[in-house]
Design a protein around this motif. Structure first.
Motif, PDB file in Angstrom:
ATOM      1  N   HIS A 360       0.823  -1.202   0.000  1.00 10.83           N
ATOM      2  CA  HIS A 360       0.000   0.000   0.000  1.00 10.83           C
ATOM      3  C   HIS A 360       0.863   1.261   0.000  1.00 10.83           C
ATOM      4  O   HIS A 360       0.555   2.234  -0.693  1.00 10.83           O
ATOM      5  N   ARG A 361       1.951   1.255   0.752  1.00 13.15           N
ATOM      6  CA  ARG A 361       2.787   2.461   0.810  1.00 13.15           C
ATOM      7  C   ARG A 361       3.390   2.774  -0.563  1.00 13.15           C
ATOM      8  O   ARG A 361       3.515   3.940  -0.938  1.00 13.15           O
ATOM      9  N   ASP A 362       3.762   1.723  -1.306  1.00  9.44           N
ATOM     10  CA  ASP A 362       4.306   1.935  -2.652  1.00  9.44           C
ATOM     11  C   ASP A 362       3.215   2.412  -3.608  1.00  9.44           C
ATOM     12  O   ASP A 362       3.446   3.278  -4.462  1.00  9.44           O
ATOM     13  N   ALA A 363       2.015   1.858  -3.459  1.00  7.90           N
ATOM     14  CA  ALA A 363       0.897   2.275  -4.304  1.00  7.90           C
ATOM     15  C   ALA A 363       0.550   3.741  -4.036  1.00  7.90           C
ATOM     16  O   ALA A 363       0.292   4.512  -4.978  1.00  7.90           O
ATOM     17  N   LYS A 371      -4.160   8.846   1.793  1.00  8.12           N
ATOM     18  CA  LYS A 371      -5.149   8.199   2.656  1.00  8.12           C
ATOM     19  C   LYS A 371      -5.713   6.950   1.987  1.00  8.12           C
ATOM     20  O   LYS A 371      -5.900   6.911   0.771  1.00  8.12           O
ATOM     21  N   HIS A 372      -6.019   5.962   2.818  1.00  6.54           N
ATOM     22  CA  HIS A 372      -6.591   4.720   2.298  1.00  6.54           C
ATOM     23  C   HIS A 372      -7.964   4.976   1.693  1.00  6.54           C
ATOM     24  O   HIS A 372      -8.323   4.383   0.656  1.00  6.54           O
ATOM     25  N   GLU A 373      -8.730   5.882   2.284  1.00  6.82           N
ATOM     26  CA  GLU A 373     -10.052   6.198   1.757  1.00  6.82           C
ATOM     27  C   GLU A 373      -9.959   6.756   0.337  1.00  6.82           C
ATOM     28  O   GLU A 373     -10.749   6.394  -0.539  1.00  6.82           O
ATOM     29  N   THR A 374      -8.979   7.629   0.123  1.00  2.40           N
ATOM     30  CA  THR A 374      -8.768   8.187  -1.213  1.00  2.40           C
ATOM     31  C   THR A 374      -8.393   7.089  -2.195  1.00  2.40           C
ATOM     32  O   THR A 374      -8.869   7.054  -3.335  1.00  2.40           O
TER      33      THR A 374
END
Length: 385
Positions: A360-363, A371-374
């Motif tokens: 996720h951090r690379d994405a 933000k994960h929501e975004t």
């Protein structure tokens, strides 16, 4: 304990301010001690230097050099002003290229891991290739013929359709008027209009989104010509400029034939290059009136002296119209951001993240999100659920 201070050569500080392109007084206002740093009577703290590097868009490590480095564009540069190469690239241009190179590298590796086949059109042409024949191949691949464009309600609709069909063909298309996701760093169309990063698996086209929609359409097709040449290139994609190197002239000729075929303009033109006639044809072909005028001349329908006089008058009219139009920015983030990063690219990254192959951090870094929501909403916007 006193703060740790970093000795920095005054010439590096002056270079950073000039290179940033920001008003020197604004930077001096933000950093009141900057004058003392430049005199060498005082040194910045580590945190102050980090803030200064961010404010001037300067790589932090540059401040530990003995003298200012020379910025060079990392890809072949075909831009010219008065047929003279542009010497100093801005930090905005350099960062835009770097961001796109990172995204292309990820997508190339993703394509290899997915067993994707090379795209046959990448590198399939040369500057010796016939203009009309090559233009026909590009037009067919991009599914962007004049008849369908005439039915598009606006230049924006035509551009959006062109982006979609180019991505369907396998090209990553990124349209942005800012650096990364920083809305405070707008790109200057006078510095560059676009660039192409050629690759048989992950060809990428970046178009400066601050330009007019008509100019963006021409730039996208111009950069596609570089992809057909198998060539990475930074361009100004200005058809109206008479000079330039052989490659740029060929790309301009092919792009013009893709958008306004000579055979078609000869049928459509009504024998007088009035403003109303230029506007009518520009709306049909979804290009600028200046491109239309140049194609009328190319078709032998207007003499050189008449072309020069009409071009001068039309340029003045176009600039006056642009001057009256207000610049707009912003819009729906979830609509504009996939265009900035390429919907094809965003969909691949998000899908890969959900399968666990990409962190996720690379994405987040690749997509310019925090933000994960975004991240989730972007996925929904590009069809990943």
């Amino acid at each position: 304990m006193p703060a740790f201070r970093v000795p920095v050569a005054p010439s590096l500080l002056e270079w950073a301010v000039e290179r940033s392109g920001r008003p020197a007084e604004d930077i001096h206002h933000r950093f009141p001690a900057l004058a003392a740093w430049e005199r060498g009577t005082r040194h910045p703290t580590f945190n102050q230097l980090e803030d200064f590097a961010q404010a001037t868009y300067t790589p932090f490590g540059s401040f530990f050099l003995d003298e200012p480095p020379v910025d060079e564009v990392p890809i072949p540069d075909f831009r010219t002003i008065g047929n003279v190469l542009v010497e100093r690239p801005s930090p905005d241009l350099l960062e835009s290229i770097f961001i796109c190179e990172q995204r292309q590298e990820w997508y190339r590796n993703h394509s290899l891991a997915s067993g994707a086949e090379v795209l046959p059109f990448v590198g399939s042409a040369s500057v010796e290739s016939p203009v009309v024949e090559t233009a026909t191949l590009i037009r067919d691949t991009l599914q962007f013929n004049a008849e369908e464009r005439a039915n598009d309600a606006s230049w924006s609709d035509a551009l959006r359709r062109l982006i979609d069909t180019a991505e369907e063909a396998g090209i990553l298309v990124m349209i942005s008027g800012i650096v990364g996701n920083n809305t405070h760093r707008g790109l200057n169309p006078e510095e560059f209009r676009g660039f192409a990063l050629s690759d048989p698996l992950a060809p990428l086209i970046f178009v400066n989104g601050t330009d007019t929609k008509a100019a963006q359409i021409f730039t996208l097709v111009h950069e596609a010509c570089h992809i057909w040449l198998g060539q990475t290139a930074l361009s100004d994609a200005a058809m109206e400029r008479p000079g330039g190197n052989e490659t740029e002239l060929w790309c301009n000729r092919v792009a013009a034939e893709v958008l306004v075929p000579l055979a078609s303009i000869r049928r459509s033109y009504r024998n007088s290059p009035t403003s109303d006639e230029l506007d009518r044809l520009a709306k049909i072909y979804k290009v600028s009136t200046l491109v239309i005028l140049k194609r009328i001349f190319d078709a032998g329908l207007l003499g050189w002296d008449s072309y020069r006089l009409t071009y001068r008058d039309e340029l003045s009219r176009v600039m006056a119209i642009l001057g009256r139009k207000s610049q707009t920015s912003g819009g729906n983030y979830y609509f504009t951001h996939p265009l900035r990063v390429s919907r094809r690219f965003a969909k691949a990254v998000i899908n890969d993240t959900y399968t666990g192959r990409t962190l996720h951090r690379d994405a987040f870094r690749l997509l310019g999100t925090r933000k994960h929501e975004t991240f989730v909403k972007l996925g929904q916007q590009v069809g990943v659920v």
